[in-house]
Scaffold this motif. Structure first.
Motif, short mmCIF file in Angstrom:
data_model
loop_
_atom_site.label_atom_id
_atom_site.label_comp_id
_atom_site.label_asym_id
_atom_site.label_seq_id
_atom_site.Cartn_x
_atom_site.Cartn_y
_atom_site.Cartn_z
N ILE A 1 27.55 53.25 45.01
CA ILE A 1 28.53 54.01 44.23
C ILE A 1 28.94 53.22 43.00
CG2 ILE A 1 30.90 54.88 44.25
CD1 ILE A 1 30.47 55.68 47.17
N SER B 1 26.21 53.37 40.42
CA SER B 1 26.12 54.70 39.81
C SER B 1 27.27 54.96 38.85
CB SER B 1 26.14 55.78 40.90
OG SER B 1 25.04 55.63 41.75
N LEU B 2 28.49 54.57 39.24
CA LEU B 2 29.64 54.77 38.34
C LEU B 2 29.47 53.96 37.06
CD1 LEU B 2 32.64 54.76 40.86
CD2 LEU B 2 31.81 56.71 39.54
N LEU C 1 27.11 55.67 34.84
CA LEU C 1 27.68 56.88 34.23
C LEU C 1 28.70 56.55 33.14
CD1 LEU C 1 28.22 59.06 37.44
CD2 LEU C 1 26.71 59.63 35.53
N GLY C 2 28.91 55.26 32.88
CA GLY C 2 29.82 54.87 31.80
C GLY C 2 31.19 54.41 32.27
N PHE C 3 31.40 54.38 33.58
CA PHE C 3 32.69 53.91 34.09
C PHE C 3 32.61 52.40 34.32
CE2 PHE C 3 32.33 58.38 35.50
CZ PHE C 3 33.42 58.90 34.81
N SER C 4 32.58 51.68 33.20
CA SER C 4 32.34 50.24 33.29
C SER C 4 33.56 49.50 33.81
CB SER C 4 31.94 49.70 31.92
OG SER C 4 32.95 50.05 30.98
N GLU C 5 34.72 50.16 33.91
CA GLU C 5 35.93 49.48 34.41
C GLU C 5 35.92 49.30 35.92
OE1 GLU C 5 35.73 52.60 33.27
OE2 GLU C 5 37.47 53.84 33.80
N VAL C 6 34.95 49.93 36.61
CA VAL C 6 34.89 49.82 38.08
C VAL C 6 34.19 48.52 38.45
CG1 VAL C 6 34.05 50.87 40.20
CG2 VAL C 6 34.86 52.32 38.34
N GLU C 7 34.90 47.61 39.10
CA GLU C 7 34.37 46.28 39.37
C GLU C 7 33.96 46.07 40.81
OE1 GLU C 7 36.81 43.19 37.83
OE2 GLU C 7 36.59 43.93 35.79
N ALA C 8 34.47 46.87 41.72
CA ALA C 8 34.06 46.77 43.12
C ALA C 8 34.39 48.09 43.80
CB ALA C 8 34.77 45.62 43.82
N VAL C 9 33.57 48.44 44.80
CA VAL C 9 33.79 49.67 45.56
C VAL C 9 33.60 49.37 47.03
CG1 VAL C 9 33.01 52.05 45.94
CG2 VAL C 9 32.92 51.08 43.64
N GLU D 1 37.38 53.20 48.07
CA GLU D 1 38.32 52.32 47.37
C GLU D 1 37.62 51.75 46.15
OE1 GLU D 1 40.98 50.69 51.16
OE2 GLU D 1 39.67 49.31 50.07
N PHE E 1 38.06 49.24 42.86
CA PHE E 1 38.84 48.19 42.20
C PHE E 1 38.51 48.27 40.72
CE2 PHE E 1 38.61 47.16 46.58
CZ PHE E 1 39.86 46.64 46.88
N VAL E 2 39.53 48.61 39.94
CA VAL E 2 39.32 49.04 38.55
C VAL E 2 40.15 48.16 37.63
CG1 VAL E 2 39.55 51.02 37.00
CG2 VAL E 2 38.99 51.39 39.39
N GLU E 3 39.53 47.75 36.50
CA GLU E 3 40.30 47.07 35.45
C GLU E 3 41.43 47.96 34.98
OE1 GLU E 3 38.15 45.67 31.86
OE2 GLU E 3 36.50 45.35 33.29
N ARG F 1 40.39 59.23 34.23
CA ARG F 1 39.08 58.62 34.47
C ARG F 1 38.65 58.79 35.94
NH1 ARG F 1 35.66 56.74 30.47
NH2 ARG F 1 35.25 54.76 31.51
N ARG G 1 41.48 41.53 43.17
CA ARG G 1 40.07 41.79 43.45
C ARG G 1 39.71 41.31 44.85
NH1 ARG G 1 34.85 41.90 39.98
NH2 ARG G 1 33.48 41.96 41.75
#
Lengths: 83, 83
Positions: free
Chosen positions: A22, A25-26, A29-37, B44, B46-48, B56, B82
């Motif tokens: 995920i 994929s995020l 799709l341009g959601f570069s702010e997502v650092e961990a899932v 879940e 984890f987002v900047e 978003r 994080r």
């Protein structure tokens, strides 16, 4: 009637390939702010009123719902009507 | 850093065979007070820090995480470190 919501997540350090997929994929799709899932499971139980509901739900988790080697969980209990 | 928790559940009326199987198993184990079970997914993120985090996350759900035909979701946002 009570609604018991059980949140089940992999323990810290357990591999979570679905979460990693995920995240990739995020990011793609341009959601570069997502650092961990991390991904987990939700189980909602609709339970008759019972004096000892917390202990009973703990037993359900230990016997069937949760793998204690791989997963942590927490439980919320609230009033509800049958779905 | 924010922790965004997305609770994804099947819509009312959508078949949930996993939930039904859990209910049957719990009843067979002696937990006869369980009258209905629904299962869902937890994601879940984890987002900047981001000015427009709610919009978003809505886009992420629409584009990848949630099937709007079958599933409902709600989102909680909280401060986090994080993992």
């Amino acid at each position: 009637m009570k609604k018991v919501t059980i949140h089940i997540m992999p323990k810290q350090g357990v591999l979570d390939p679905q979460g990693k997929a995920i995240q990739t994929s995020l990011n793609a799709l341009g959601f570069s702010e997502v650092e961990a899932v991390q991904t987990g499971k939700l189980v909602e139980l609709f339970v008759e009123e019972h004096a000892d509901i917390d202990r009973r739900v703990g037993e359900m988790c230990d016997k069937l719902l949760v793998n204690p080697v791989m997963e942590d969980y927490h439980v919320d209990v609230e009033e509800a009507v049958r779905p």
